[in-house]
Motif scaffolding. Structure first.
Motif, PDB file in Angstrom:
ATOM      1  N   ILE A 128       0.844  -1.199   0.000  1.00  0.00           N
ATOM      2  CA  ILE A 128       0.000   0.000   0.000  1.00  0.00           C
ATOM      3  C   ILE A 128       0.880   1.250   0.000  1.00  0.00           C
ATOM      4  N   GLY A 129       1.913   1.254   0.818  1.00  0.00           N
ATOM      5  CA  GLY A 129       2.814   2.408   0.889  1.00  0.00           C
ATOM      6  C   GLY A 129       3.466   2.722  -0.446  1.00  0.00           C
ATOM      7  N   VAL A 130       3.950   1.699  -1.125  1.00  0.00           N
ATOM      8  CA  VAL A 130       4.584   1.889  -2.432  1.00  0.00           C
ATOM      9  C   VAL A 130       3.560   2.381  -3.451  1.00  0.00           C
ATOM     10  N   THR A 131       2.374   1.800  -3.435  1.00  0.00           N
ATOM     11  CA  THR A 131       1.323   2.202  -4.371  1.00  0.00           C
ATOM     12  C   THR A 131       0.938   3.658  -4.176  1.00  0.00           C
ATOM     13  N   VAL A 132       0.749   4.073  -2.936  1.00  0.00           N
ATOM     14  CA  VAL A 132       0.376   5.459  -2.648  1.00  0.00           C
ATOM     15  C   VAL A 132       1.523   6.407  -3.013  1.00  0.00           C
ATOM     16  N   ALA A 133       2.757   6.008  -2.744  1.00  0.00           N
ATOM     17  CA  ALA A 133       3.908   6.852  -3.091  1.00  0.00           C
ATOM     18  C   ALA A 133       4.009   7.047  -4.600  1.00  0.00           C
ATOM     19  N   VAL A 134       3.837   5.974  -5.354  1.00  0.00           N
ATOM     20  CA  VAL A 134       3.886   6.070  -6.824  1.00  0.00           C
ATOM     21  C   VAL A 134       2.731   6.929  -7.333  1.00  0.00           C
ATOM     22  N   ALA A 135       1.520   6.688  -6.803  1.00  0.00           N
ATOM     23  CA  ALA A 135       0.355   7.481  -7.229  1.00  0.00           C
ATOM     24  C   ALA A 135       0.546   8.950  -6.886  1.00  0.00           C
ATOM     25  N   SER A 136       1.133   9.233  -5.742  1.00  0.00           N
ATOM     26  CA  SER A 136       1.383  10.619  -5.329  1.00  0.00           C
ATOM     27  C   SER A 136       2.391  11.278  -6.272  1.00  0.00           C
ATOM     28  N   ALA A 137       3.453  10.545  -6.615  1.00  0.00           N
ATOM     29  CA  ALA A 137       4.460  11.084  -7.543  1.00  0.00           C
ATOM     30  C   ALA A 137       3.848  11.342  -8.916  1.00  0.00           C
ATOM     31  N   VAL A 138       3.009  10.432  -9.382  1.00  0.00           N
ATOM     32  CA  VAL A 138       2.327  10.613 -10.675  1.00  0.00           C
ATOM     33  C   VAL A 138       1.400  11.820 -10.611  1.00  0.00           C
ATOM     34  N   GLU A 139       0.660  11.943  -9.525  1.00  0.00           N
ATOM     35  CA  GLU A 139      -0.259  13.073  -9.386  1.00  0.00           C
ATOM     36  C   GLU A 139       0.508  14.397  -9.361  1.00  0.00           C
ATOM     37  N   MET A 140       1.617  14.432  -8.647  1.00  0.00           N
ATOM     38  CA  MET A 140       2.426  15.651  -8.602  1.00  0.00           C
ATOM     39  C   MET A 140       2.964  15.990  -9.984  1.00  0.00           C
ATOM     40  N   TRP A 141       3.373  14.989 -10.728  1.00  0.00           N
ATOM     41  CA  TRP A 141       3.888  15.203 -12.081  1.00  0.00           C
ATOM     42  C   TRP A 141       2.790  15.720 -13.008  1.00  0.00           C
ATOM     43  N   TYR A 169       3.026  18.521   0.403  1.00  0.00           N
ATOM     44  CA  TYR A 169       1.994  18.140  -0.565  1.00  0.00           C
ATOM     45  C   TYR A 169       1.213  16.977   0.035  1.00  0.00           C
ATOM     46  N   GLN A 170      -0.090  17.051  -0.021  1.00  0.00           N
ATOM     47  CA  GLN A 170      -0.912  15.959   0.516  1.00  0.00           C
ATOM     48  C   GLN A 170      -1.899  15.500  -0.540  1.00  0.00           C
ATOM     49  N   MET A 171      -1.883  14.207  -0.767  1.00  0.00           N
ATOM     50  CA  MET A 171      -2.830  13.603  -1.702  1.00  0.00           C
ATOM     51  C   MET A 171      -4.210  13.567  -1.046  1.00  0.00           C
ATOM     52  N   ASN A 172      -5.241  13.651  -1.839  1.00  0.00           N
ATOM     53  CA  ASN A 172      -6.607  13.584  -1.326  1.00  0.00           C
ATOM     54  C   ASN A 172      -6.784  12.298  -0.505  1.00  0.00           C
TER      55      ASN A 172
END
Length: 153
Positions: free
Chosen positions: A30-43, A54-57
């Motif tokens: 879960i941690g890796v998935t959220v980190a990758v999704a957060s990086a993609v969202e920031m990009w 920065y905080q993801m929804n």
């Protein structure tokens, strides 16, 4: 089947041990998935790396977490009816015919666990009183847990 001994369900302690084992595996996923999704969202949003905060929804994080758990369990259950924790504790998930459940049944079981959790986890405690040792989500998904025999040396 006539003449065949019924397969015993695993004890609650054994089930909890397998769940703890699997939890230790799924939390980093879960941690890796959220980190990758957060990086993609920031990009995608064009947020630069130097941003202090920065905080993801939180709803997206919850959805990603639920999806990770469902994918984790479904993939393992489809492959052989066992997660790594279940393998370690000799527990196997089967359908009503004693076969490895299909993808739809596995996903239904994941969704039905929420029903078991809602009334203070009563659907989980149910296995202590049920003659077949089944959870509510076992009944809802047409599955059951069985204790595998010890491997012969």
């Amino acid at each position: 089947m006539p003449g065949q001994e019924p397969i015993a369900p695993p004890s609650l302690l054994r089930r909890l041990a397998a769940l703890l084992y699997d939890t230790l595996l799924v939390i980093p996923l879960i941690g890796v998935t959220v980190a990758v999704a957060s990086a993609v969202e920031m990009w995608v949003l064009g947020i630069e790396e130097g941003v202090d905060y920065y905080q993801m929804n939180p709803h997206i994080v919850q959805l990603l977490s639920v999806c990770c758990v469902a994918v984790f369990f479904t993939l393992f259950w489809r492959k052989g009816g066992q997660t790594l924790g279940m393998q370690a504790w000799r527990i196997k998930l089967v359908d009503e015919q004693g076969q490895t459940p299909g993808t739809g049944r596995c996903l239904l079981r994941c969704a039905a666990t929420l029903v078991s959790l809602l009334p203070a986890g009563l659907g989980y405690w149910w296995c202590l009183f049920d003659k077949q040792g089944r959870y509510w989500h076992d009944y809802l998904s047409g599955t059951r847990l069985q204790l595998l025999p010890k491997a012969k040396k």
